[in-house]
Design a protein around this motif. Structure first.
Motif, short mmCIF file in Angstrom:
data_model
loop_
_atom_site.label_atom_id
_atom_site.label_comp_id
_atom_site.label_asym_id
_atom_site.label_seq_id
_atom_site.Cartn_x
_atom_site.Cartn_y
_atom_site.Cartn_z
N GLY A 253 15.92 10.20 100.42
CA GLY A 253 16.62 8.99 100.85
C GLY A 253 15.71 7.79 100.86
N ASP A 254 14.54 7.94 101.48
CA ASP A 254 13.56 6.85 101.53
C ASP A 254 13.09 6.49 100.13
N ALA A 255 12.82 7.52 99.32
CA ALA A 255 12.29 7.28 97.98
C ALA A 255 13.30 6.54 97.10
N VAL A 256 14.56 6.96 97.15
CA VAL A 256 15.59 6.29 96.35
C VAL A 256 15.74 4.84 96.78
N GLU A 257 15.70 4.61 98.07
CA GLU A 257 15.82 3.23 98.57
C GLU A 257 14.69 2.35 98.06
N ILE A 258 13.48 2.89 98.03
CA ILE A 258 12.33 2.12 97.54
C ILE A 258 12.46 1.84 96.04
N ILE A 259 12.80 2.88 95.27
CA ILE A 259 12.90 2.71 93.82
C ILE A 259 14.02 1.75 93.44
N GLU A 278 33.81 32.06 95.54
CA GLU A 278 34.00 33.45 95.12
C GLU A 278 34.78 33.47 93.81
N GLY A 279 34.28 34.24 92.87
CA GLY A 279 34.92 34.31 91.57
C GLY A 279 34.24 33.45 90.52
N GLU A 280 33.45 32.47 90.97
CA GLU A 280 32.71 31.64 90.02
C GLU A 280 31.44 32.36 89.59
N SER A 281 30.99 32.05 88.40
CA SER A 281 29.78 32.69 87.87
C SER A 281 28.53 32.02 88.44
N SER A 282 27.55 32.84 88.76
CA SER A 282 26.27 32.30 89.21
C SER A 282 25.59 31.57 88.05
N ALA A 283 24.87 30.52 88.39
CA ALA A 283 24.11 29.73 87.43
C ALA A 283 25.00 28.91 86.50
N SER A 284 26.29 28.81 86.81
CA SER A 284 27.15 27.94 86.00
C SER A 284 26.85 26.48 86.36
N ILE A 285 27.02 25.61 85.39
CA ILE A 285 26.68 24.19 85.55
C ILE A 285 27.96 23.37 85.65
N ALA A 286 27.98 22.44 86.58
CA ALA A 286 29.13 21.56 86.73
C ALA A 286 28.64 20.13 86.91
N GLN A 287 29.44 19.19 86.44
CA GLN A 287 29.10 17.78 86.56
C GLN A 287 30.16 17.05 87.37
N GLY A 288 29.73 16.02 88.06
CA GLY A 288 30.67 15.24 88.86
C GLY A 288 30.07 13.91 89.24
N PHE A 289 30.58 13.36 90.32
CA PHE A 289 30.15 12.04 90.77
C PHE A 289 29.83 12.11 92.26
N GLY A 290 28.88 11.30 92.68
CA GLY A 290 28.50 11.25 94.08
C GLY A 290 27.12 11.81 94.32
N ALA A 291 26.63 11.62 95.54
CA ALA A 291 25.28 12.05 95.90
C ALA A 291 25.25 13.55 96.12
N ALA A 292 24.63 14.27 95.19
CA ALA A 292 24.53 15.72 95.28
C ALA A 292 23.30 16.07 96.12
N ILE A 293 23.51 16.17 97.40
CA ILE A 293 22.41 16.50 98.31
C ILE A 293 22.99 17.05 99.59
N THR A 298 21.72 12.56 106.54
CA THR A 298 21.02 11.28 106.65
C THR A 298 20.54 10.77 105.29
N ASP A 299 19.98 11.66 104.48
CA ASP A 299 19.52 11.24 103.14
C ASP A 299 20.70 10.85 102.26
N ARG A 300 21.75 11.62 102.34
CA ARG A 300 22.94 11.32 101.54
C ARG A 300 23.51 9.95 101.93
N PHE A 301 23.58 9.70 103.22
CA PHE A 301 24.08 8.41 103.71
C PHE A 301 23.21 7.27 103.19
N GLN A 302 21.90 7.47 103.23
CA GLN A 302 20.96 6.44 102.80
C GLN A 302 21.12 6.13 101.31
N ILE A 303 21.27 7.19 100.51
CA ILE A 303 21.43 7.01 99.07
C ILE A 303 22.76 6.33 98.75
#
Length: 372
Positions: A253-259, A278-293, A298-303
């Motif tokens: 959170g602090d780092a993103v704010e500085i950068i 449950e039922g989803e495969s492990s290591a599957s990749i998904a894409q979306g929007f928003g702060a993934a944290i 607190t860090d998510r709020f800051q970002i």
């Protein structure tokens, strides 16, 4: 078939009013009417009690391994067990949330104070300045504390229901227990990886960004957080992750704010592990929007605050895992996804930016055993 011809007394075995057959039918009914809940409580109590004993075993085994690590690996002397017992009883009182306005800075201050104090106490206990070892001990302490808390809560709910002879009160615990035990087993399994400093599943985000940092100059930008500047197809890349191979998530959170304040990136891409359904495969990749944290928020709020202020879109790439995979030794299947995730990052950059723009890529997660 003519049902009117059925002799009910004969069907129930009560022909000639046999008193023994009457007892065979009536007594169980009476017992279940008056004592059914107690019987169910007794049966359920046995199952729950076994799980409570298992939770206690998990806690004691984890604590023993941590004490062995302190005494054998770090050569800590003195009454270590007493200090550890004091640590695992620490608690945190969250701020008043009747008026939610301004509560996030309070939570951030509270959690930072707790982290700083715990870090100082661990340093005094271990008697070393080795940041890598201190971070491992701090993580081990968190595991033992979590198992201790789970055991206390489950035991409290169980004993309360048993004391009141209240079967409905024990039902919620019975329903939640499988999920609690799954989490407890995962925490128990994490101890070995933490002791040996091996990467865990949650470290896939830092692993991807760490790979992208290879050959670049790394600089410290926040507490236990590093960044590097690179280039990709005429775009400037700001790469950010926790400082490896420490067992830490850093302070993104602090780092993103500085950068954001200094570099003004046009988009932010966050890479993190995510719990699979449950039922989803492990290591599957998904894409979306928003702060993934994850974390307490607190860090998510800051970002989110800084991104909203500067109107910067946030893209998320997650790697699905179970709770056990996330906090235990990283599986080969998850590790092999690093190249594919990196390709997804570059694809997102091509699609969402133009040459000359700046991209901030954040690898979120515990960077234990993951250098940069």
């Amino acid at each position: 078939m003519n049902f009117t011809d059925i002799n009910i007394d004969q069907f129930l075995g009560m022909e000639d009013s046999n008193p023994i057959m009457w007892l065979i039918w009536i007594v169980p009914i009476v017992i279940f009417i008056f004592y059914g809940q107690r019987i169910q409580l007794h049966v359920t109590s046995g199952e729950i009690n076994k799980n409570i004993e298992k939770l206690l075993k998990f806690r004691d085994e984890s604590k023993k391994e941590m004490l062995d690590h302190l005494k054998k690996s770090l050569q800590v002397s003195g009454d270590v067990e007493k200090s550890v017992e004091r640590f695992i009883e620490y608690f945190t009182i969250m701020p008043v949330d009747i008026d939610p306005n301004g509560i996030m800075p309070k939570i951030k201050h509270l959690m930072r104070s707790r982290e700083d104090y715990t870090r100082l106490q661990v340093k005094m206990l271990c008697g070393t300045d080795n940041s890598h070892e201190l971070s491992k001990v701090q993580n081990l302490l968190e595991v033992v504390t979590s198992l201790h808390l789970l055991h206390k809560i489950v035991r409290h709910l169980f004993l309360t229901a048993k004391k009141q002879n209240n079967f409905p009160l024990i039902l919620p615990l019975q329903m939640m227990l499988p999920f609690i035990m799954e989490q407890a087993a995962a925490l128990r399994g994490a101890v070995s990886a933490l002791r040996q400093g091996q990467p865990i599943g949650d470290g896939i985000g830092p692993m991807v960004v760490g790979k992208m940092m290879l050959g670049l100059e790394k600089k410290s930008i926040a507490f236990e957080t590093v960044y590097a500047q690179g280039e990709f197809e005429q775009r400037v890349l700001q790469l950010l992750k926790a400082e490896g191979p420490l067992a830490t998530v850093g302070r993104p959170g602090d780092a993103v704010e500085i950068i954001v304040g200094e570099k003004r990136p046009d988009i932010i891409i966050m890479i993190d592990a995510a719990l699979k359904l449950e039922g989803e495969s492990s290591a599957s990749i998904a894409q979306g929007f928003g702060a993934a944290i994850g974390g307490i928020g607190t860090d998510r709020f800051q970002i989110e605050e800084v991104a909203t202020k500067h109107k910067i879109p946030i893209y998320a790439i997650v790697i699905k895992q179970s709770i056990k995979e996330a906090i235990t030794l990283m599986t080969k299947e998850i590790a092999e996804r690093a190249d594919e995730v990196e390709s997804e990052v570059y694809r997102t950059i091509r699609e969402s930016t133009t040459p000359g723009q700046t991209v901030l890529v954040v690898g979120v997660g515990n960077t234990l055993g993951v250098p940069q």
